[in-house]
Design an enzyme around this catalytic site. Structure first.
Site, PDB file in Angstrom:
ATOM      1  CD  GLU A  79      -2.963  -1.156   2.267  1.00  0.00           C
ATOM      2  OE1 GLU A  79      -2.600  -0.639   3.337  1.00  0.00           O
ATOM      3  OE2 GLU A  79      -4.020  -1.787   2.145  1.00  0.00           O
ATOM      4  CD  GLU A 110       4.714 -20.826  11.976  1.00  0.00           C
ATOM      5  OE1 GLU A 110       4.905 -20.970  13.196  1.00  0.00           O
ATOM      6  OE2 GLU A 110       3.727 -20.262  11.503  1.00  0.00           O
TER       7      GLU A 110
END
Length: 269
Positions: A79, A110
């Site tokens: 963004e 992860e």
């Protein structure tokens, strides 16, 4: 360490609650999040200052995380270009498991302690950059390993975690710890912890971009004019800054492609 985000919810028998009860109880839990963020403001300030300093000198900001945490980093990074008109590679979000993991969980991604640094090296990172690890638990191996390697290679490091005294925070030079406590649904850290991380990311990137001169007054003068809504918003900004009528402001904006350039061109006439 005690992982408070994994503790049992303060509520039980959730399946027996009405929709109204569920919503009120979730909302009550959510109300605690900004108060937890407030306690971490001094830590967030230090992280903002180091990121702004590095970026003013040509450095970049990298987010690394897994699952919800990784997705939030990707969202914040993605963004920045449309909001502040910065190059797409100034702020980069990296998620364990690669871009596939944005939509679909990648099993055990992860848990790889070496992969984050490999992912970072694909961007030719250097000691002018900053790496911020995002991990609700503060125990994610992918993030721990990435911060360790970044430290060893001279990069500045920060983190956003939701437990106190975590291994991730121990590796970060500029840790941000927002202790959000047990989730409404036990262990569902996409809820309060995710909300806290989103708030901190909003604060971090917005404050840094303001310090880099990407906001004037209170306006996004460098935003990308990528849809009609933003063109109309930009036109109103130009009108407010120049006093021009709408048609002339719109034409000026179209000619120069950004609010900043349009206003500067008019002021230098």
């Amino acid at each position: 360490m005690e992982i408070s985000t994994e503790k049992d919810s303060r509520y039980n028998g959730l399946e027996n609650m009405s929709a109204g009860e569920l919503l009120r109880n979730i909302n009550n839990e959510d109300k605690t999040v900004p108060l937890a963020v407030e306690k971490a403001l001094p830590q967030i300030e230090k992280l903002v200052d180091i990121v702004a300093d590095r970026m003013q000198n040509g450095g970049r900001l990298f987010y690394i995380g897994a699952g919800t945490s990784g997705r939030l980093g990707v969202v914040d990074a993605s963004e920045c270009p449309p909001t502040f008109g910065v190059p797409f590679d100034w702020v980069v979000g990296i998620i364990a498991g690669g871009d596939t993991a944005i939509r679909k969980a990648v099993e055990f991604a992860e848990d790889d302690i070496e992969q984050a640094w490999k992912d970072l090296q694909a961007f030719d990172t250097n000691d002018g950059d900053v790496v911020v690890g995002i991990a609700a638990s503060g125990t994610t191996p992918y993030v721990i390993g990435g911060l360790q390697a970044a430290n060893a290679n001279g990069l500045a490091t920060g983190c956003i975690v939701c437990n106190a005294g975590s291994p991730v925070a121990a590796e970060a030079q500029f840790p941000v710890e927002v202790v959000t406590g047990p989730e409404f649904v036990t262990g569902s850290t996409r809820m309060k912890a995710g909300t806290a991380q989103k708030l901190v990311l909003n604060m971090l990137s917005t404050s840094v971009m303001i310090k880099l001169g990407r906001v004037k007054g209170n306006k996004m003068v460098d935003m990308q004019l990528s849809n009609n809504k933003l063109v109309h918003r930009g036109t109103r900004m130009v009108m407010a800054e120049t006093g021009l009528p709408e048609a002339e402001a719109a034409e000026l904006l179209k000619q120069y492609g950004s609010v900043r350039k349009a206003v500067d061109a008019h002021s230098h006439k």
